[in-house]
Design an enzyme around this catalytic site. Structure first.
Site: not given
Ligand code: PXG
Length: 291
Positions: A50, A149, A182
């Site tokens: 990713r 991301k 989301e």
């Molecule tokens: N949606 C968004 C907008 C995210 O940033 C997820 C979904 C979940 O993705 P994954 O691949 O992790 O299952 C994310 C990712 C934090 C933090 O500090 C969390 C994310 C990114 C950056 C920081 O809580 N989540």
């Protein structure tokens, strides 16, 4: 703490980058948040894939092969001697001038931070979380696509500010059509009549790695999964609701915009998926040692 910057390691106090890096000046860059469980890096290949896809989408060429970055990531974990950790992998556009042009920057900056993870309180996983829908909309896919991301998280931070000011921890973001996309840092799922529902990627959603694992686990359990067009109404009438993310894992949701979800307690399918996910995170993963 040993922080990796462009192939070298620095103590936290000395881990510094240029103020001319476009990662800072414009949020021009990409990142990943990855977990280490019991000396194994969970879904490392998926996160790297990713990362390279996000970089490609912003026309940033990561100057290391995926394989080399994987080796460097494992080495960074090893050096920090943490058996359970959170890895923040960052690629910035690199040093440029005070102008937007990314093509006169570079080379890209690569940073790997390995730190302890600040977990949500245990109580939250037992009792469930309250959410509110916020006014800040998820980015249009035609603008900064939520599938990227990127280091530019201001949109999500604005949503988070609204949630915190409303007295809850997470925000539900709608897209420009008023449809559920989301949360600020997590994907969202609902269960209704035994079917697992989640907004499809085209709603303006990051394709979460935890989301993909949850969809796969549910299908293995013969639970029907649908990626749908979801409204707030669908959430209000859901039997269960939960969030997924590498940091949060699976968190039950028991209230949305003041409406109690189901019977106000984490639902049976949610709890079963939480258990399975916990097992999965301890079973799978790239060993930190043998690399
Ligand atoms: N949606 C968004 C907008 C995210 O940033 C997820 C979904 C979940 O993705 P994954 O691949 O992790 O299952 C994310 C990712 C934090 C933090 O500090 C969390 C994310 C990114 C950056 C920081 O809580 N989540």
């Amino acid at each position: 703490m040993q922080i990796y910057i462009n192939g070298e390691y620095f103590e936290k106090a000395d881990a510094k980058i240029s103020v001319f890096d476009h990662g800072l000046l414009y949020g021009d860059g990409v990142f990943e948040g990855i977990r280490v469980y019991d000396n194994k890096v969970f879904r490392l290949d998926e996160h790297l894939e990713r990362l390279y896809e996000s970089a490609k989408a912003i026309d940033l060429t990561i100057p290391l092969s995926k394989d080399k970055l994987k080796k460097d990531t494992l080495e960074a974990v090893r050096r920090n001697k943490l058996t359970d950790a959170y890895i923040r992998l960052i690629v910035t556009r690199g040093i440029g001038s005070l102008g937007l042009n990314p093509y006169i920057c570079g080379p890209p900056g690569i940073i790997i931070i390995v730190d302890k993870i600040a977990l949500y309180p245990k109580e939250l996983y037992e009792k469930g979380l309250a959410l509110v829908t916020v006014a800040t909309q998820r980015n249009l896919p035609e603008a900064v696509n939520p599938r990227i991301k990127s280091l530019n998280y201001l949109n999500n931070i604005l949503a988070k500010i609204e949630a915190i000011n409303a007295g809850v921890e997470e925000a539900i973001m709608l897209n420009s059509f008023g449809l559920v996309s989301e949360c600020a840092g997590d994907n969202i799922f609902a269960v209704r009549k035994g079917i697992l529902l989640t907004p499809s990627i085209s709603m303006g959603v990051l394709e979460g790695i935890t989301r993909n694992d949850v969809i796969r686990m549910a299908r293995e359990k013969k639970i029907e999964v649908k990626q749908v067009v979801m409204t707030r109404h669908d959430l209000f009438i859901a039997d269960e609701c939960f969030l997924t993310g590498s940091a949060a894992e699976i968190v039950p949701v028991i209230k949305i915009d003041g409406r109690v979800i189901g019977d106000g307690r984490p639902g049976a399918i949610t709890r079963d998926l939480m258990k399975s996910y916990h097992r999965l995170t301890r079973k799978e993963g790239v060993p930190v040692r043998s690399a």
